[in-house]
Enzyme design. Structure first.
Site, mmCIF file in Angstrom:
data_model
loop_
_atom_site.group_PDB
_atom_site.id
_atom_site.type_symbol
_atom_site.label_atom_id
_atom_site.label_comp_id
_atom_site.label_asym_id
_atom_site.label_seq_id
_atom_site.Cartn_x
_atom_site.Cartn_y
_atom_site.Cartn_z
ATOM 1 N N HIS A 247 5.823 41.465 -109.165
ATOM 2 C CA HIS A 247 4.734 41.064 -110.046
ATOM 3 C C HIS A 247 4.098 39.759 -109.587
ATOM 4 O O HIS A 247 2.878 39.618 -109.597
ATOM 5 C CB HIS A 247 5.258 40.908 -111.474
ATOM 6 C CG HIS A 247 4.194 40.588 -112.478
ATOM 7 N ND1 HIS A 247 3.505 41.553 -113.177
ATOM 8 C CD2 HIS A 247 3.692 39.399 -112.902
ATOM 9 C CE1 HIS A 247 2.620 40.982 -113.980
ATOM 10 N NE2 HIS A 247 2.723 39.674 -113.839
ATOM 11 N N LYS B 150 -11.261 38.610 -114.372
ATOM 12 C CA LYS B 150 -9.887 38.971 -114.025
ATOM 13 C C LYS B 150 -9.499 40.223 -114.806
ATOM 14 O O LYS B 150 -9.827 40.350 -115.988
ATOM 15 C CB LYS B 150 -8.923 37.832 -114.370
ATOM 16 C CG LYS B 150 -7.444 38.125 -114.070
ATOM 17 C CD LYS B 150 -7.194 38.307 -112.582
ATOM 18 C CE LYS B 150 -5.722 38.518 -112.259
ATOM 19 N NZ LYS B 150 -4.906 37.307 -112.461
ATOM 20 N N GLU C 216 -6.056 42.743 -115.506
ATOM 21 C CA GLU C 216 -4.603 42.777 -115.397
ATOM 22 C C GLU C 216 -4.064 44.085 -115.973
ATOM 23 O O GLU C 216 -4.776 44.821 -116.654
ATOM 24 C CB GLU C 216 -3.994 41.607 -116.183
ATOM 25 C CG GLU C 216 -3.848 40.324 -115.385
ATOM 26 C CD GLU C 216 -2.561 40.281 -114.604
ATOM 27 O OE1 GLU C 216 -1.958 41.360 -114.396
ATOM 28 O OE2 GLU C 216 -2.161 39.194 -114.189
ATOM 29 N N HIS D 86 -0.687 45.720 -118.248
ATOM 30 C CA HIS D 86 0.473 45.440 -119.089
ATOM 31 C C HIS D 86 1.155 46.756 -119.414
ATOM 32 O O HIS D 86 1.421 47.085 -120.573
ATOM 33 C CB HIS D 86 0.055 44.681 -120.351
ATOM 34 C CG HIS D 86 0.801 43.385 -120.520
ATOM 35 N ND1 HIS D 86 1.272 42.938 -121.716
ATOM 36 C CD2 HIS D 86 1.163 42.442 -119.617
ATOM 37 C CE1 HIS D 86 1.891 41.783 -121.565
ATOM 38 N NE2 HIS D 86 1.835 41.451 -120.295
ATOM 39 N N ARG E 228 -6.185 34.057 -120.953
ATOM 40 C CA ARG E 228 -5.699 32.770 -120.445
ATOM 41 C C ARG E 228 -5.943 32.625 -118.950
ATOM 42 O O ARG E 228 -6.122 31.509 -118.449
ATOM 43 C CB ARG E 228 -4.215 32.593 -120.779
ATOM 44 C CG ARG E 228 -3.946 32.431 -122.262
ATOM 45 C CD ARG E 228 -2.536 31.903 -122.527
ATOM 46 N NE ARG E 228 -1.505 32.757 -121.950
ATOM 47 C CZ ARG E 228 -1.031 33.861 -122.533
ATOM 48 N NH1 ARG E 228 -1.504 34.249 -123.712
ATOM 49 N NH2 ARG E 228 -0.078 34.558 -121.960
ATOM 50 N N ASP F 48 -2.139 29.120 -116.755
ATOM 51 C CA ASP F 48 -1.487 29.638 -117.954
ATOM 52 C C ASP F 48 -0.010 29.874 -117.688
ATOM 53 O O ASP F 48 0.421 30.006 -116.540
ATOM 54 C CB ASP F 48 -2.157 30.932 -118.407
ATOM 55 C CG ASP F 48 -1.816 32.106 -117.507
ATOM 56 O OD1 ASP F 48 -2.027 31.967 -116.284
ATOM 57 O OD2 ASP F 48 -1.353 33.139 -118.010
ATOM 58 N N GLU G 273 8.536 33.805 -121.508
ATOM 59 C CA GLU G 273 7.107 34.113 -121.409
ATOM 60 C C GLU G 273 6.445 34.130 -122.783
ATOM 61 O O GLU G 273 5.486 34.868 -123.018
ATOM 62 C CB GLU G 273 6.924 35.440 -120.673
ATOM 63 C CG GLU G 273 7.385 35.363 -119.234
ATOM 64 C CD GLU G 273 7.283 36.670 -118.473
ATOM 65 O OE1 GLU G 273 6.546 37.572 -118.928
ATOM 66 O OE2 GLU G 273 7.947 36.797 -117.430
ATOM 67 N N SER H 238 0.292 46.711 -109.530
ATOM 68 C CA SER H 238 1.430 47.017 -110.393
ATOM 69 C C SER H 238 2.067 48.278 -109.842
ATOM 70 O O SER H 238 1.542 49.378 -110.022
ATOM 71 C CB SER H 238 0.963 47.223 -111.838
ATOM 72 O OG SER H 238 2.046 47.561 -112.666
#
Length: 945
Positions: free
Chosen positions: A223, A281, A283, A285, A306, A469, A511, A740
């Site tokens: 990651h 950006k 991402e 999850h 963030r 962040d 986290e 990922s």
């Protein structure tokens, strides 16, 4: 201390939306008919205050008398056949409780030491059985990862404990088997990496602490370290450059004049107008959302926000996006692998998580999509994006100087999210939910909003030297990366905690959400803390940047981590990986011309990958911030979908930011090169169809891939080649991205399910004047309808039309990049010149689906003539990206407007509310728009009510 209870409930004569939603799920998802009514109440508990003070809080803070009633230390749900209460597990972040503590203090309640909140549920019905209640509890009300049924009232709300001693890990004496056993379930490092760590500590003549070994594992995780993308790759016996290097070099060679920052900061940055820059950006999850979809999706959004907030010296978040892949929501329970959640539950809870975080922060969620395939049943793909604006002069990634102070601001630290970075780097198994439950966090959007506001003030006053962040790896990642070039010393006992009892390594690696770290010059510290206080943001100085090139962490005077930054960041051995991909062969369909055209057309429109996602979009506040210039939905009744979103972040200027994306997991299964080209072309097509100039666009890549074995790596290699080729031909650069590589499920019996590989390409760019944009809805009767772009209609593999027939096929669309780039620029000139009334790109569902959507938006019909000699069903349902349906006025000459690129005038808009298609002089069908629209809108209405 005495605990006071407050229960809040809607007045009995008013609806209970939450209760009604649960009742719908009980009947629709669980097929339980014995429950006739559900009522819900909010339960609040307070420790350290009197009943009168609890009544005061209820009256002023917790209940709105217009529609709610409350009771102190009394029940509000009476005479229910079954009554139960659900609360967060002890130690799980409860954002409501944190807000209550702050609000109570603001209201002058000083004795409150702890607070908590939960939900109470009352069920009425005839013959409700214990088994049915267990089903309702397990499937709908409780995610055991983070929640529990309250069986007895708590004696205290205070979570307390003593931190354990720092452990020494005897790694120097371990054999290979012991090293792998140490890595299993939490470090996720291979044997070579474990042996490198072992050798390092042998050279130091000592064993590592638990904090050190956890820090290295987090920094070296897939990651955070992107080991596969940085690996030496041997493809079919031939060495190729690392995947990441290829992407970076392609962007560098493109030398795009608008790119200000690429692949070096938390988000990529491009030039905007009048001294501003915009950044983006995207991402994933996936892993947290697979085991706790609400918290996973919330913190996915919060984390990517963030990333934008931590770009340069701080950016304002102006937009949010979400792209999801699930199994069909009505898939049978028997098809769901052990340890996995049902897609119906996942879809609804993921949407709720994204909704709540964006809406509560006041950030518009205005672009996205949802895709379905049965093989996402083991693990969903959950992609979230964010875009921001900041001064161009403050868009470069900052670096701390020796003597700068490390300041943490925002949320407090708890056990939530520990091992998140390493967990998300691993395959999913039937044990994932229990082994990695602490890797999921619950977000607090209101806290992050305050943090964002404070950062922007500090930025504008020039007080931030560097900012990032606390994402994956917590302080270990944030301060480890920020201090990489200079070194940093951190004092952990200064870190604000949610509760006592955390071990030092847990504080360091947690986290917990809504935390940012800044490097601040000593002379600016007091002002930074003052700004944070003004915005009700907790801020604390926890360290100093030293100049010694070491990462040193202490707790109450004991050094718990002392690592050389060089080893931490450069000691990871480069992997050497083999890759080889063989094109699979799928059965080719034997599909004859449809007998019932209306049924076929309606089946395509109701397909999950085509149907309207409006019930999802409407729960997002996409108009907040007042910047919408091109909305997600358009037309007479605002129900026709647009291709992209355009916003005006500077409200007194005509400047626009355009945002779009593209992905197609099915095509990647057939051929990852052409499937990836399709994704990139689709992403840009959406932007160009809305009026964007291709020369003013930049790209973001997200590779969500199965665990990198030789076959998966071979496919990934081809996907990256496709991205590189796209940049070379079009000049549009990738400036940010993420990989990922854990989309694999491994069953207890050894069975392996590879989740479909996903390349999501996101696009953002600038538009000089938002008035020179177009929407997808047809504007008037009598216009020409033009099919623009090159396609081979017989390249049908992976199409919705094939899927309905039960096939995948092999002959997928093979896009000609040079031709499609010419089409992009030609279309832009036509739109900017004012000659285009409406435009819609062709994607899932083909020309037929795009045409219907344009008719829905404009409330006009269409008459189409299929060119002579073309197979009607392929002409209508081919899904070649980079092709468009364009509406132009009747008096405009298409041959002049689209000279030099492929185009065909295929029909006209009509007053009749239908889609009529002719072929070889015969009318194939004339289908009412109402039939098509009903088919298109019903599927998601069946999931979201």
């Amino acid at each position: 201390m005495t605990i006071q209870e407050v229960r809040v409930i809607n007045h009995s004569y008013l609806p209970d939306p939450k209760g009604e939603e649960i009742l719908y799920e009980i009947r629709d998802a669980l097929r339980i008919s014995s429950v006739q009514k559900v009522r819900t109440a909010r339960v609040f508990r307070f420790e350290g205050i009197t009943a009168d003070e609890a009544d005061f809080l209820a009256n002023k803070l917790l209940a709105e008398e217009v529609f709610q009633a409350y009771q102190v230390n009394q029940s509000v749900i009476k005479d229910a056949d079954v009554l139960l209460e659900v609360a967060y597990q002890p130690g799980v972040m409860n954002p409501e409780a944190a807000s209550i503590l702050k609000s109570a203090k603001d209201l002058g309640i000083t004795g409150l030491v702890a607070a908590d909140s939960s939900w109470e549920y009352g069920f009425w019905g005839t013959g409700i059985t214990p088994d049915e209640i267990k089903q309702i509890t397990d499937k709908l009300l409780v995610n055991a990862t983070v929640e529990r049924v309250v069986t007895e009232k708590p004696k205290t709300l205070v979570i307390s404990g003593q931190p354990g001693i720092t452990q020494i890990v005897p790694i120097r004496k371990m054999n290979d088997e012991e090293l792998l056993d140490l890595s299993k379930d939490k470090l996720f490092l291979n044997l070579e990496e474990m042996k490198v760590i072992q050798t390092y500590f042998i050279s130091l003549d000592r064993d590592p602490t638990d904090c050190e070994i956890e820090t290295i594992a987090q920094t070296w995780s897939e990651h955070c370290g992107h080991k596969t993308f940085r690996a030496k790759l041997i493809v079919d016996g031939r060495e190729k450059k690392p995947l990441l290097k290829r992407l970076q070099e392609a962007t560098k060679q493109a030398n795009h004049p608008l790119v200000l920052s690429a692949f070096v900061d938390n988000s990529g940055v491009m030039e905007f107008y009048d001294g501003h820059a915009i950044c983006g950006k995207v991402e994933t999850h996936n892993s947290p959302s697979a085991i706790e979809p609400y918290g996973g999706a919330m913190t996915g959004s919060g984390g990517v926000f963030r990333d934008v907030m931590g770009t340069g010296q701080g950016a304002k978040v102006i937009s949010s996006t979400d792209m999801f892949c699930f199994a069909p929501p009505w898939m049978s329970t028997e098809e769901i692998p052990p340890g996995c959640l049902h897609p119906h539950y996942l879809l609804r809870r993921v949407v709720a998580g994204v909704r709540d975080y964006g809406n509560r922060m006041g950030i518009p969620t205005n672009n996205g999509s949802v895709h379905f395939h049965p093989d996402f049943r083991a693990k969903p793909t959950v992609i979230v994006g964010a875009y921001g604006i900041l001064p161009a002069s403050q868009c470069q990634k900052g670096s701390p100087e020796v003597g700068d102070i490390a300041v943490v601001l925002g949320g407090r630290t708890g056990r939530d999210g520990i091992h998140g970075a390493t967990f998300s780097s691993a395959e999913m198994t039937d044990r994932t939910v229990t082994v990695n439950s602490s890797a999921v966090q619950i977000g607090n959007a209101i806290e992050e909003k305050r943090v964002s506001d404070a950062i922007l003030v500090a930025r504008d006053e020039g007080l931030i030297r560097a900012i990032t962040d606390c994402g994956a790896g917590g302080y270990g990642s944030a301060l480890g990366e920020m201090g990489e070039k200079v070194g940093v010393k951190v004092t952990l006992e200064r870190v604000p905690l949610k509760y006592s009892g955390l071990n030092p390594w847990e504080i360091w690696q947690s986290e917990s959400q809504e935390r940012m770290v800044m490097a601040v010059a000593p002379e600016n510290l007091e002002r930074v803390l003052e700004i944070c206080s003004n915005y009700n943001v907790e801020a604390t100085a926890i360290g100093e940047f030293t100049g010694d090139g070491r990462l040193v962490v202490s707790y109450n005077g004991e050094t718990v981590c002392d690592l050389d930054m060089g080893f931490l960041h450069d000691g990871l051995p480069q992997r050497v990986l083999k890759a080889s991909w063989q094109k699979p062969s799928y059965a080719e369909p034997e599909v004859s011309k449809p007998v019932d055209w209306e049924k076929t057309y309606c089946d395509v429109m109701s397909h999950l990958n085509v149907c309207s996602k409006e019930p999802i979009v409407r729960v997002y506040d996409h108009g907040v911030q007042g910047s919408s210039a091109l909305l997600p939905f358009t037309g007479v009744e605002y129900d026709g979908p647009n291709d992209a979103v355009v916003i005006t972040p500077i409200l007194d200027k005509p400047y626009g930011v355009v945002i779009s994306h593209g992905l197609n997991p099915v095509l990647n299964k057939i051929d990852p090169y052409y499937g990836s080209l399709w994704a990139a072309v689709e992403a840009v097509s959406n932007a160009v169809a809305s009026g964007a100039n291709p020369s003013d666009l930049t790209l973001i890549d997200n590779f969500i891939w199965p665990f990198p074995d030789e076959e998966a790596l071979g496919a990934l290699d081809k996907a990256v080649d496709a991205c590189v080729d796209f940049v070379k031909v079009t000049g549009m650069p990738f400036i940010s991205g993420k990989d990922s590589l854990s989309s694999t499920y491994r069953g207890q019996d050894g069975s392996v399910l590879k989740i479909p590989p996903v390349l999501c390409v996101s696009v953002f760019g600038r538009i000089e004047d938002v008035q020179k944009t177009v929407s997808t809805d047809f504007k008037k009767v009598g216009s020409k309808i033009v099919l623009l772009g090159e396609r081979n209609i017989y390249e049908m593999a992976g199409s919705v039309y094939y899927d309905i027939a039960g096939y995948i096929g092999n002959n997928l669309p093979r896009i000609n990049l040079k031709q499609v780039n010419n089409v992009f620029h030609t279309l832009h000139r036509a739109i900017s010149g004012g000659s285009v009334l409406a435009c819609h790109d062709i994607s899932e569902g083909g020309l037929a689906a795009a045409l219907a959507e344009m008719c829905f938006g404009g409330k006009v019909g269409a008459e189409i003539v299929i060119p002579k000699g073309e197979k009607a069903e392929y002409h209508l349902f081919n899904e070649t990206a980079g092709c468009f349906i364009v509406e132009i006025p009747a008096e405009i000459a298409a041959e002049e407007l689209f000279a030099g690129v492929p185009y065909t005038v295929i029909g006209t808009t009509t007053a009749k509310q239908s889609v009529s298609v002719s072929n070889a002089g015969n009318v194939l069908f004339d289908i009412p728009l109402s039939s098509l629209k009903t088919a298109w809108q019903e599927p998601m209405k069946g999931v979201f009510r």
